[in-house]
Scaffold this motif. Structure first.
Motif, PDB file in Angstrom:
ATOM      1  N   MET A  66     -17.040 -11.540  -9.953  1.00  0.00           N
ATOM      2  CA  MET A  66     -17.571 -11.987 -11.248  1.00  0.00           C
ATOM      3  C   MET A  66     -16.777 -11.377 -12.408  1.00  0.00           C
ATOM      4  SD  MET A  66     -19.942 -14.220 -10.680  1.00  0.00           S
ATOM      5  CE  MET A  66     -18.618 -14.730  -9.596  1.00  0.00           C
ATOM      6  N   GLU A  67     -16.344 -10.131 -12.256  1.00  0.00           N
ATOM      7  CA  GLU A  67     -15.529  -9.496 -13.294  1.00  0.00           C
ATOM      8  C   GLU A  67     -14.163 -10.182 -13.394  1.00  0.00           C
ATOM      9  OE1 GLU A  67     -14.052  -7.077 -16.356  1.00  0.00           O
ATOM     10  OE2 GLU A  67     -16.080  -7.668 -15.757  1.00  0.00           O
ATOM     11  N   ALA A  68     -13.567 -10.517 -12.257  1.00  0.00           N
ATOM     12  CA  ALA A  68     -12.283 -11.227 -12.279  1.00  0.00           C
ATOM     13  C   ALA A  68     -12.450 -12.592 -12.946  1.00  0.00           C
ATOM     14  CB  ALA A  68     -11.734 -11.391 -10.860  1.00  0.00           C
ATOM     15  N   CYS A  69     -13.539 -13.284 -12.639  1.00  0.00           N
ATOM     16  CA  CYS A  69     -13.806 -14.594 -13.250  1.00  0.00           C
ATOM     17  C   CYS A  69     -14.051 -14.474 -14.751  1.00  0.00           C
ATOM     18  CB  CYS A  69     -14.991 -15.272 -12.567  1.00  0.00           C
ATOM     19  SG  CYS A  69     -14.634 -15.859 -10.905  1.00  0.00           S
ATOM     20  N   ARG A  70     -14.729 -13.416 -15.172  1.00  0.00           N
ATOM     21  CA  ARG A  70     -14.942 -13.191 -16.607  1.00  0.00           C
ATOM     22  C   ARG A  70     -13.602 -13.010 -17.317  1.00  0.00           C
ATOM     23  NH1 ARG A  70     -14.509  -9.589 -20.233  1.00  0.00           N
ATOM     24  NH2 ARG A  70     -13.990  -7.917 -18.790  1.00  0.00           N
ATOM     25  N   ARG A  71     -12.725 -12.223 -16.725  1.00  0.00           N
ATOM     26  CA  ARG A  71     -11.399 -11.999 -17.314  1.00  0.00           C
ATOM     27  C   ARG A  71     -10.599 -13.292 -17.349  1.00  0.00           C
ATOM     28  NH1 ARG A  71      -9.364  -6.116 -16.586  1.00  0.00           N
ATOM     29  NH2 ARG A  71     -11.340  -4.982 -16.519  1.00  0.00           N
ATOM     30  N   LEU A  72     -10.730 -14.108 -16.325  1.00  0.00           N
ATOM     31  CA  LEU A  72     -10.073 -15.411 -16.274  1.00  0.00           C
ATOM     32  C   LEU A  72     -10.558 -16.296 -17.424  1.00  0.00           C
ATOM     33  CD1 LEU A  72      -8.352 -17.411 -14.316  1.00  0.00           C
ATOM     34  CD2 LEU A  72     -10.601 -18.131 -13.542  1.00  0.00           C
ATOM     35  N   ARG A  73     -11.873 -16.409 -17.574  1.00  0.00           N
ATOM     36  CA  ARG A  73     -12.467 -17.235 -18.644  1.00  0.00           C
ATOM     37  C   ARG A  73     -12.109 -16.703 -20.036  1.00  0.00           C
ATOM     38  NH1 ARG A  73     -16.697 -16.790 -15.199  1.00  0.00           N
ATOM     39  NH2 ARG A  73     -17.703 -15.279 -16.565  1.00  0.00           N
ATOM     40  N   ASP A  74     -12.075 -15.365 -20.183  1.00  0.00           N
ATOM     41  CA  ASP A  74     -11.729 -14.765 -21.479  1.00  0.00           C
ATOM     42  C   ASP A  74     -10.330 -15.159 -21.930  1.00  0.00           C
ATOM     43  OD1 ASP A  74     -14.214 -13.590 -21.614  1.00  0.00           O
ATOM     44  OD2 ASP A  74     -13.497 -11.526 -21.284  1.00  0.00           O
ATOM     45  N   ARG A  75      -9.493 -15.544 -20.997  1.00  0.00           N
ATOM     46  CA  ARG A  75      -8.136 -16.008 -21.315  1.00  0.00           C
ATOM     47  C   ARG A  75      -8.080 -17.524 -21.505  1.00  0.00           C
ATOM     48  NH1 ARG A  75      -3.540 -12.611 -19.340  1.00  0.00           N
ATOM     49  NH2 ARG A  75      -4.404 -10.543 -19.047  1.00  0.00           N
ATOM     50  N   GLY A  76      -9.232 -18.163 -21.439  1.00  0.00           N
ATOM     51  CA  GLY A  76      -9.278 -19.616 -21.600  1.00  0.00           C
ATOM     52  C   GLY A  76      -8.808 -20.363 -20.373  1.00  0.00           C
ATOM     53  N   LEU A  77      -8.885 -19.724 -19.211  1.00  0.00           N
ATOM     54  CA  LEU A  77      -8.398 -20.318 -17.972  1.00  0.00           C
ATOM     55  C   LEU A  77      -9.556 -20.630 -17.037  1.00  0.00           C
ATOM     56  CD1 LEU A  77      -5.458 -17.808 -17.416  1.00  0.00           C
ATOM     57  CD2 LEU A  77      -5.302 -20.122 -18.359  1.00  0.00           C
ATOM     58  N   SER A  78      -9.287 -21.457 -16.036  1.00  0.00           N
ATOM     59  CA  SER A  78     -10.286 -21.796 -15.021  1.00  0.00           C
ATOM     60  C   SER A  78      -9.594 -21.935 -13.667  1.00  0.00           C
ATOM     61  CB  SER A  78     -11.008 -23.094 -15.377  1.00  0.00           C
ATOM     62  OG  SER A  78     -10.082 -24.166 -15.409  1.00  0.00           O
ATOM     63  N   ILE A  79     -10.390 -21.974 -12.621  1.00  0.00           N
ATOM     64  CA  ILE A  79      -9.858 -22.159 -11.268  1.00  0.00           C
ATOM     65  C   ILE A  79      -9.422 -23.612 -11.106  1.00  0.00           C
ATOM     66  CG2 ILE A  79     -10.452 -22.183  -8.801  1.00  0.00           C
ATOM     67  CD1 ILE A  79     -10.275 -19.359  -9.957  1.00  0.00           C
ATOM     68  N   GLY A  80      -8.173 -23.811 -10.684  1.00  0.00           N
ATOM     69  CA  GLY A  80      -7.689 -25.152 -10.350  1.00  0.00           C
ATOM     70  C   GLY A  80      -8.051 -25.453  -8.902  1.00  0.00           C
ATOM     71  N   ASN A  81      -7.638 -24.564  -8.003  1.00  0.00           N
ATOM     72  CA  ASN A  81      -8.064 -24.623  -6.611  1.00  0.00           C
ATOM     73  C   ASN A  81      -7.788 -23.300  -5.937  1.00  0.00           C
ATOM     74  OD1 ASN A  81      -5.368 -24.623  -5.791  1.00  0.00           O
ATOM     75  ND2 ASN A  81      -5.316 -26.811  -5.454  1.00  0.00           N
ATOM     76  N   LEU A  82      -8.389 -23.138  -4.774  1.00  0.00           N
ATOM     77  CA  LEU A  82      -8.257 -21.898  -4.026  1.00  0.00           C
ATOM     78  C   LEU A  82      -8.078 -22.252  -2.563  1.00  0.00           C
ATOM     79  CD1 LEU A  82     -10.187 -18.667  -4.339  1.00  0.00           C
ATOM     80  CD2 LEU A  82     -10.274 -19.833  -2.151  1.00  0.00           C
TER      81      LEU A  82
END
Length: 144
Positions: A66-82
């Motif tokens: 969740m912390e990694a995802c928060r940092r991702l969103r804070d940069r205006g980014l999202s998951i494309g695929n995994l």
């Protein structure tokens, strides 16, 4: 370790032993966390959540994700695929891929179609093949 639950991708799987680790030892969530952090140029999970910090002892690994995802969103980014490959002899991953995919998609906030899970073995060779270790490889694409 003996007597520890085997948690993989946030799903508890029936097995005679669980991983040795400071947190819950969910190797898949740890690898996904590191893949996201690496994709955005952030410190790795060990730097952000060191095993010397008692606050993380036995912690649910989804906290780290969740912390990694928060940092991702804070940069205006999202998951494309995994795409994740889980390498172990036992337990067999195939029967659990749908549950793991669903849980990961929920945690990541992305469609299940963007999450791929594969299970592989080492055919009895080395620590993984002898059932003493598990390895996870994760590639994540992030979108702006």
């Amino acid at each position: 370790g003996d007597g520890r639950p085997f948690v993989l991708g946030g799903i508890e799987i029936e097995h005679d032993r669980g991983p040795v680790g400071h947190s819950d030892g969910d190797v898949l969530l740890h690898a996904v966390t590191d893949a996201i952090l690496g994709a955005i140029g952030e410190p790795d999970i060990g730097q952000l959540f060191p095993d010397t910090d008692r606050r993380h002892e036995g912690a649910d690994s989804s906290i780290f994700l969740m912390e990694a995802c928060r940092r991702l969103r804070d940069r205006g980014l999202s998951i494309g695929n995994l795409d994740a490959t889980i390498i172990c002899e036992m337990p067999k991953i195939g029967p659990h891929t749908d549950a793991i995919r669903s849980q990961l998609a929920d945690l990541l906030g992305c469609p299940i179609e963007d999450v791929n899970i594969k299970g592989k073995t080492h055919e009895g060779v080395d620590a993984i093949g002898e059932g003493r270790a598990i390895e996870v490889q994760v590639v994540v694409l992030v979108n702006s």
